[in-house]
Design a protein around this motif. Sequence first.
Motif, short mmCIF file in Angstrom:
data_model
loop_
_atom_site.label_atom_id
_atom_site.label_comp_id
_atom_site.label_asym_id
_atom_site.label_seq_id
_atom_site.Cartn_x
_atom_site.Cartn_y
_atom_site.Cartn_z
N THR A 127 0.83 -1.21 0.00
CA THR A 127 0.00 0.00 0.00
C THR A 127 0.87 1.26 0.00
OG1 THR A 127 -0.16 -0.12 2.42
CG2 THR A 127 -1.94 -1.11 1.15
N ALA A 135 -2.26 4.77 -8.03
CA ALA A 135 -3.03 3.55 -8.29
C ALA A 135 -2.87 3.05 -9.72
CB ALA A 135 -4.51 3.80 -7.99
N THR A 138 -0.54 0.06 -9.95
CA THR A 138 -0.78 -1.05 -9.02
C THR A 138 -0.20 -2.36 -9.53
OG1 THR A 138 -2.79 -0.03 -8.13
CG2 THR A 138 -2.59 -2.42 -7.91
N VAL A 321 -7.83 -2.91 -6.30
CA VAL A 321 -7.53 -1.53 -5.93
C VAL A 321 -8.49 -0.57 -6.61
CG1 VAL A 321 -5.78 0.30 -6.16
CG2 VAL A 321 -5.13 -1.96 -5.32
N ALA A 326 -9.99 4.48 -1.69
CA ALA A 326 -8.59 4.54 -1.26
C ALA A 326 -8.45 4.33 0.23
CB ALA A 326 -7.98 5.89 -1.67
N ARG A 329 -7.95 0.66 1.12
CA ARG A 329 -7.02 -0.06 0.25
C ARG A 329 -6.22 -1.12 1.02
NH1 ARG A 329 -3.88 4.12 -2.85
NH2 ARG A 329 -5.82 4.29 -4.02
N ALA A 395 -10.17 6.33 -5.77
CA ALA A 395 -9.27 5.22 -6.05
C ALA A 395 -7.88 5.70 -6.31
CB ALA A 395 -9.77 4.43 -7.24
#
Length: 395
Positions: A127, A135, A138, A321, A326, A329, A395
């Motif tokens: 994270t 993001a 990811t 994700v 968020a 997460r 996000a």
Amino acid sequence: MSPAVPARALAPYPLIVFVAFFAVALPLPVLSQHVHEGMGFSLFTAGWVIGLQSLGTILTRQWAGRMTDRSGSKRAVLLGLPLAGVSGLACFVSTLIADPVPALAVLVFGRLVMGPAESLVLTGAMTWAIARLGAARTGLVMTWQGIAIFAALGLGAPAGLFLMRSFGFAGVAAGMGVATLAGLAVVLPLRAVAPLARGVGASFLGVLGLIWRQGTVLCLSAAPQALLGAYVALHFASRGWEGAGLTLTGFGVGVILVRLLFSHMPDKVGGRRVALVSLAVEALGQGMLWLAPGPVLAVLGATLTGAGVSLVFPAMGVQVVRRVPAASRGLAIGSFSAFFDAALGLSGPLGGLIAVVAGYPAVFLAGGIACLAGVALLLSGGEEGDERPEARPGA
């Protein structure tokens, strides 16, 4: 941002995972020998001691994710690494106790403590990297975290054997402590990111409702990996073939090569599409293992299995994700990772039952069916989760 900048920004986080999992890997190849031959307990007891860490990890994934969201990624890692050090210390202290029963109790404590340590470090580092790189990267983050884990397990096992031969189990425990100190040296200078859920209680069931499909696909894709590790040597022996170890080598080569060449694909084309191709390749590899008339085709099947499974975790992780706020997460990543743990825990006994009823080749047929079930599950979900991160607020 140039390609070199994300690489420099990303590098510390796989390194944190590498040193933590190096500490995890050091005792794995020697624990059974130490508990059985060194302490005088049965192989059954030795097996339980080895498996306790996985139990501790599964039970603390959700807690580690929630703590990461509330307290911040750096704080989670700074708790996890010292816990790994406590695990090494307990292993060392157990070697100083003459009575085997209390020595085993201290060793069991050390194994259990390593479970939450692993959960905190992996969830926190992942994270943290996503927060720093965004993001949209990811898949890249999860791919390199996976490479770090495979590298640590691959290098930690022979290092543990060397320390055991040279210094006994006390040397292995000391090596665990040195690895965690190295991890702290990497973590302390890094800039923290603010907690995303300060004072907010994320709903576990709500997050699970958003990610269950991706988690189940991960579980189904991980089953062949567990089955391969547990039963391929027995399968080779039952056929009188040599070179069972080459299947695991081929599997590892397939995993690493695909991650090195295609780590950008989940972020670029979407997790669902990458996972569909990956599961098809993995199913093909399992089919080759099932039908292999000789060791060469079996090794090729294992290599394809590794190539197929390689990107499923980051591909499904991209969807996870993108589907959660968020602020949840960390909880989502911790819960998602628990599906992988569940696959490793359940596949062994289920594979044994299949082998008893239908023989070793049927184990790999079951692995292929699991992959195809993952494909069906993804297709039944339409395009969900493949939207770009900016399309989902928070996000």
